[in-house]
Every structure is written in structure tokens, then in C-alpha cells.
Design a protein around this motif. Structure first.
Motif, PDB file in Angstrom:
ATOM      1  N   ARG A  96      14.739  44.082   5.035  1.00  0.00           N
ATOM      2  CA  ARG A  96      15.984  44.668   4.505  1.00  0.00           C
ATOM      3  C   ARG A  96      16.687  43.687   3.577  1.00  0.00           C
ATOM      4  O   ARG A  96      17.237  44.067   2.553  1.00  0.00           O
ATOM      5  CB  ARG A  96      16.889  45.102   5.658  1.00  0.00           C
ATOM      6  CG  ARG A  96      18.068  45.924   5.195  1.00  0.00           C
ATOM      7  CD  ARG A  96      18.803  46.573   6.347  1.00  0.00           C
ATOM      8  NE  ARG A  96      19.442  45.596   7.211  1.00  0.00           N
ATOM      9  CZ  ARG A  96      20.043  45.886   8.357  1.00  0.00           C
ATOM     10  NH1 ARG A  96      20.059  47.143   8.780  1.00  0.00           N
ATOM     11  NH2 ARG A  96      20.605  44.962   9.090  1.00  0.00           N
ATOM     12  N   TYR A 203      31.618  45.827   2.214  1.00  0.00           N
ATOM     13  CA  TYR A 203      32.545  45.596   3.329  1.00  0.00           C
ATOM     14  C   TYR A 203      33.943  45.356   2.785  1.00  0.00           C
ATOM     15  O   TYR A 203      34.932  45.851   3.349  1.00  0.00           O
ATOM     16  CB  TYR A 203      32.017  44.448   4.206  1.00  0.00           C
ATOM     17  CG  TYR A 203      30.664  44.836   4.789  1.00  0.00           C
ATOM     18  CD1 TYR A 203      30.576  45.434   6.040  1.00  0.00           C
ATOM     19  CD2 TYR A 203      29.502  44.720   4.037  1.00  0.00           C
ATOM     20  CE1 TYR A 203      29.352  45.866   6.536  1.00  0.00           C
ATOM     21  CE2 TYR A 203      28.275  45.148   4.507  1.00  0.00           C
ATOM     22  CZ  TYR A 203      28.203  45.724   5.759  1.00  0.00           C
ATOM     23  OH  TYR A 203      26.999  46.167   6.239  1.00  0.00           O
ATOM     24  N   LEU A 235      29.798  54.577   9.657  1.00  0.00           N
ATOM     25  CA  LEU A 235      31.049  53.866   9.921  1.00  0.00           C
ATOM     26  C   LEU A 235      31.100  52.638   9.008  1.00  0.00           C
ATOM     27  O   LEU A 235      30.125  52.336   8.311  1.00  0.00           O
ATOM     28  CB  LEU A 235      31.097  53.417  11.386  1.00  0.00           C
ATOM     29  CG  LEU A 235      31.524  54.455  12.439  1.00  0.00           C
ATOM     30  CD1 LEU A 235      30.667  55.686  12.427  1.00  0.00           C
ATOM     31  CD2 LEU A 235      31.510  53.815  13.816  1.00  0.00           C
ATOM     32  N   MET A 238      28.439  50.579  11.204  1.00  0.00           N
ATOM     33  CA  MET A 238      27.509  51.168  12.178  1.00  0.00           C
ATOM     34  C   MET A 238      26.998  52.511  11.676  1.00  0.00           C
ATOM     35  O   MET A 238      27.702  53.200  10.938  1.00  0.00           O
ATOM     36  CB  MET A 238      28.232  51.413  13.518  1.00  0.00           C
ATOM     37  CG  MET A 238      28.324  50.210  14.414  1.00  0.00           C
ATOM     38  SD  MET A 238      29.526  50.500  15.721  1.00  0.00           S
ATOM     39  CE  MET A 238      30.896  49.629  15.035  1.00  0.00           C
ATOM     40  N   ASN A 239      25.796  52.885  12.106  1.00  0.00           N
ATOM     41  CA  ASN A 239      25.281  54.230  11.846  1.00  0.00           C
ATOM     42  C   ASN A 239      25.787  55.168  12.944  1.00  0.00           C
ATOM     43  O   ASN A 239      26.405  54.735  13.910  1.00  0.00           O
ATOM     44  CB  ASN A 239      23.750  54.213  11.799  1.00  0.00           C
ATOM     45  CG  ASN A 239      23.207  53.410  10.632  1.00  0.00           C
ATOM     46  OD1 ASN A 239      22.543  52.396  10.821  1.00  0.00           O
ATOM     47  ND2 ASN A 239      23.472  53.851   9.426  1.00  0.00           N
ATOM     48  N   LEU A 259      23.326  52.394   5.101  1.00  0.00           N
ATOM     49  CA  LEU A 259      22.445  51.285   5.466  1.00  0.00           C
ATOM     50  C   LEU A 259      21.340  51.772   6.413  1.00  0.00           C
ATOM     51  O   LEU A 259      21.605  52.539   7.335  1.00  0.00           O
ATOM     52  CB  LEU A 259      23.267  50.181   6.145  1.00  0.00           C
ATOM     53  CG  LEU A 259      22.529  48.843   6.223  1.00  0.00           C
ATOM     54  CD1 LEU A 259      22.517  48.156   4.858  1.00  0.00           C
ATOM     55  CD2 LEU A 259      23.170  47.921   7.245  1.00  0.00           C
ATOM     56  N   THR A 263      18.977  49.349  14.437  1.00  0.00           N
ATOM     57  CA  THR A 263      19.288  50.023  15.697  1.00  0.00           C
ATOM     58  C   THR A 263      19.049  51.525  15.541  1.00  0.00           C
ATOM     59  O   THR A 263      18.464  52.164  16.424  1.00  0.00           O
ATOM     60  CB  THR A 263      20.751  49.760  16.099  1.00  0.00           C
ATOM     61  OG1 THR A 263      21.050  48.385  15.867  1.00  0.00           O
ATOM     62  CG2 THR A 263      20.989  50.095  17.562  1.00  0.00           C
TER      63      THR A 263
HETATM   64  C1  LIG Z   1      27.427  49.518   7.194  1.00  0.00           C
HETATM   65  C2  LIG Z   1      26.508  49.332   8.344  1.00  0.00           C
HETATM   66  N1  LIG Z   1      25.796  50.376   8.795  1.00  0.00           N
HETATM   67  C3  LIG Z   1      24.937  50.268   9.812  1.00  0.00           C
HETATM   68  C4  LIG Z   1      24.751  49.064  10.468  1.00  0.00           C
HETATM   69  C5  LIG Z   1      23.775  48.983  11.595  1.00  0.00           C
HETATM   70  O1  LIG Z   1      22.637  48.272  11.203  1.00  0.00           O
HETATM   71  P1  LIG Z   1      21.767  47.481  12.277  1.00  0.00           P
HETATM   72  O2  LIG Z   1      21.419  48.444  13.345  1.00  0.00           O
HETATM   73  O3  LIG Z   1      20.585  47.004  11.518  1.00  0.00           O
HETATM   74  O4  LIG Z   1      22.625  46.379  12.777  1.00  0.00           O
HETATM   75  C6  LIG Z   1      25.482  47.952  10.067  1.00  0.00           C
HETATM   76  C7  LIG Z   1      25.352  46.674  10.778  1.00  0.00           C
HETATM   77  O5  LIG Z   1      24.616  45.841  10.430  1.00  0.00           O
HETATM   78  C8  LIG Z   1      26.365  48.079   8.971  1.00  0.00           C
HETATM   79  O6  LIG Z   1      27.065  47.027   8.542  1.00  0.00           O
END
Ligand SMILES: Cc1ncc(COP(=O)(O)O)c(C=O)c1O
Length: 359
Positions: A96, A203, A235, A238-239, A259, A263
Motif C-alpha cells: 500500500r 487527514y 470514516l 476507518m473503513n 483507503l 483490516t
Molecule cells: C482513512 C482510513 N481508512 C481506513 C483505514 C483502515 O485501514 P487499515 O485497516 O489498513 O488500518 C485507515 C487506517 O489506517 C484510514 O486512515
């Protein structure tokens, strides 16, 4: 890349470290070491080393400070039942980050070097991996443009760094549903933009919306798409998944503006193995709102490295709110959270090869 190892002569006192590990916050205290490497067009990657954690000296005219040319990652190392330590899917973060670098016109860090840097730091600072329930060592790899000059153009020089911080639960206190504010005015990412990259600008752009969420008594902001302001994206960090009353899990598809969460990917795999149908598709915010009131959406949860799987209670907007189920952590959310944690903490066989054992 060959990492030169320069250990600190003044590690943090074991007693002080023990106090931090007994009650880790999130991202406030850092371990004894960091990894760094330098890149420029002539030499490529060079000067790679593990060295004592220390402040940086950078020129005030460094490109990153003005134009935000940077990317980052986030992953965790987990204490295992036998006292060892394992990283969770670091090669996915490496891939990524390479994608983020490509979008931000930064040099790619070879994926094997990314993983090796993570392994080296965690091995060296393994005493910093906490063992308390829900705690871990959070790794923060990042890269930024450190060329000096105010011209707006892709950098000729970049620095990679990796730091680590013992982490407790992202949301403090016992597991509780988080409330979300549905941003009306602000969007996070637009088609053709940087939404699928993990770069600071995304962010920075989300913070005013997060501020609005807090002012409205919510924990986190949830964004809609930039074009129709109709499709649920994700979010601030977070997804997101919805659980329907027929047991189907629904999550917004990777359209290029959200993103590709590791997870999220792990949840999709685990849910399918547990017999659930998972749909990756566009999710209309009205499907969520109506589904919460007519009972067809029974649970909602957010997921990410920092927060694992966190139940979503209320979705709020000016003058309204929708609560899926009874607003308490639902059965599917709880089952998936447990399944994921059991793998990460080595309590169940790692049939997917997701753990990279280090110590
Ligand atoms: C905007 C955003 N979406 C989703 C995620 C979840 O990604 P991951 O499960 O790879 O941490 C994150 C955290 O890293 C994030 O910052």
C-alpha cells in the motif's frame, strides 16, 4: 538495502518503560530506536540505519513543510501467548505504501526493505511490545520530501523513517459503540484525487469535519462521496461495514476514493469463512438510514488497524439520527472482532499466513 545498526547507549529505564507498557495511550511515547533511510535521484536509497530515536533536523524550506509531499502507514506487532512477537500482514502495508508513493510522486521503497525495516525495529525494541489485553506495538513508517526549495515540483530527495509506539485501545475505556457524524459540507476525497493513498493531506482535510463531529457530540466523522453526496465512503480513519438482517455484510467498494484497509480485507476473508455473504458495492446513505429504522440493517461497525473492529451506535446528521439494532455491540460485530483478535494475538491457528513471527 543494508541497514547499519547503531544501538542507543541510553535506553529508557526498564522501570519507566514498564510504567508506560502497563497503561499505554496511543502514539504518545516512542521506543528507543527508529529506522531511517535517505533517497535521491543520483544514489537511490542509501544511508539506511537503525539508530536511537531522536528529533530530526530539517531545513525550513523542505518541500514537505510547504506542499505536503508525504505518505505514511500504520501496522501493529502483537505479543503472542508464548511471549514471542508477531507482525500482522506487514507485506500488505508495504504494497500500500508503494501505491501511495506512486500517487504522491515519491520514490518507491522496495517492499522487502519496508518489511525488513519493520522486523529490525520490532526485534530491537521487542521489550516495548506490551502484553496487556488489547495492547500492541504500533508501527508508523513514513516518507517525506526533504528537498530544499520552494518550487512546486516532484522532489529529488526523500527520507524514509519508521518509529514505534506502545498502544492501548484506540477508543479509551471498555468496548462501546462509537457515534458518527455524517458530514454535510465536507468531503474527504474526490475521483482522481488522493483518497486511496495514505497521505497526510487527506487527514488534514478531514480535521475540520472531525471537529464538527466532536462539536455535535460524536466520536468520528463519516464521509459521503464528493460527486453525488449520496454514497457512504469511510470514516476519517476507518473503513465501514453494515450488517443486514439476512446476515449479509455490505461495505463500500474500493472506487479509488477510499483507503484499501488491511483490516477491511481481513474482515471480508474472515466473514466469508464464517459463512456470511459479503458485498463490496456502493452503499447509499439512505439504505443505512432507512434500514436502521425498518430493521433491515441490524448492525454497523468500523474497522482499522488502530481501532480493530468497533461497533457503530448512532449515525447523526443535522436534526436526525439512525441507530442500527439496539445501539449495542451486535452479535456479528462481536464475532468478527473476536475472530480477528484471536488471530492477531496467536490464540487461534493462523491459517492465512497473516502473522510474521519475529521473536
Ligand atoms: C482513512 C482510513 N481508512 C481506513 C483505514 C483502515 O485501514 P487499515 O485497516 O489498513 O488500518 C485507515 C487506517 O489506517 C484510514 O486512515
Amino acid at each position: 538495502m543494508k541497514f547499519e545498526v547503531q544501538p542507543t547507549g541510553t535506553p529508557v529505564d526498564a522501570e519507566v518503560r514498564g510504567e508506560v507498557l502497563a497503561n499505554p495511550a496511543f502514539g504518545r511515547v516512542f521506543t528507543d530506536h527508529m529506522v531511517s533511510a535517505q533517497w535521491n535521484r543520483e544514489k537511490g536509497w542509501h544511508d539506511a540505519r537503525l539508530e536511537p530515536y531522536a528529533p530530526l533536523t530539517i531545513d525550513p524550506a523542505s518541500v514537505v513543510l510547504h506542499y505536503g509531499q508525504e505518505v505514511f502507514e500504520g501496522l501493529k506487532a502483537y505479543r503472542q501467548p508464548d511471549g514471542g512477537v508477531a507482525l500482522f500482514r506487514p507485506e500488505r502495508n508495504a504494497a500500500r505504501m508503494a501505491g501511495s508513493c506512486a500517487r504522491l510522486a515519491l520514490p518507491a521503497l522496495p517492499e522487502a526493505d519496508f518489511v525488513e525495516a519493520c522486523e529490525l525495529l520490532v526485534r530491537t525494541d521487542s521489550a516495548w511490545v506490551p502484553s496487556g489485553e488489547g495492547s500492541s506495538l504500533y508501527l508508523r513508517p513514513f516518507m517525506f520530501a526533504d528537498e530544499v526549495g520552494l518550487g512546486v515540483r516532484p522532489t529529488d530527495s526523500a527520507r524514509f523513517l519508521l518509529i514505534a509506539s506502545p498502544a492501548g485501545n484506540y477508543f479509551s475505556g471498555p468496548l462501546r459503540p462509537v457515534s458518527l457524524w455524517l458530514s454535510q459540507e465536507f468531503v474527504r476525497a474526490a475521483p482522481g484525487g488522493t483518497g486511496a493513498a495514505k497521505t497526510g493531506g487527506n487527514y488534514a482535510a478531514s480535521l475540520v469535519a472531525q471537529q464538527e463531529a466532536i462539536m455535535n457530540g460524536c466520536d468520528q466523522v463519516v464521509f459521503l462521496d464528493a460527486v453525488e453526496r449520496r454514497w457512504v465512503e469511510e470514516l476519517g480513519g476507518m473503513n465501514l461495514f453494515l450488517v443486514q438482517d439476512d446476515g449479509t455484510l455490505v461495505t463500500p467498494a474500493l472506487t479509488g476514493t477510499i483507503l484499501d484497509g488491511i483490516t477491511r480485507d481481513s474482515v471480508i476473508t474472515l466473514a466469508r469463512e464464517l459463512g456470511y455473504t459479503v458485498e463490496e458495492r456502493r452503499v447509499d446513505v439512505d439504505e443505512w438510514r432507512k434500514g436502521a429504522s425498518d430493521g433491515s440493517v441490524v448492525e454497523a461497525f468500523a474497522c482499522g488497524t488502530a481501532a480493530v473492529i468497533t461497533p457503530i451506535g448512532a449515525l447523526r446528521w443535522p436534526g436526525g439520527e439512525a441507530v442500527a439494532g439496539d445501539g449495542q455491540p451486535g452479535a456479528v460485530t462481536t464475532q468478527l472482532r473476536q475472530a480477528l483478535l484471536d488471530i492477531q494475538y496467536g490464540r487461534t491457528p493462523d491459517t492465512h499466513g497473516w502473522l510474521r513471527r519475529l521473536v
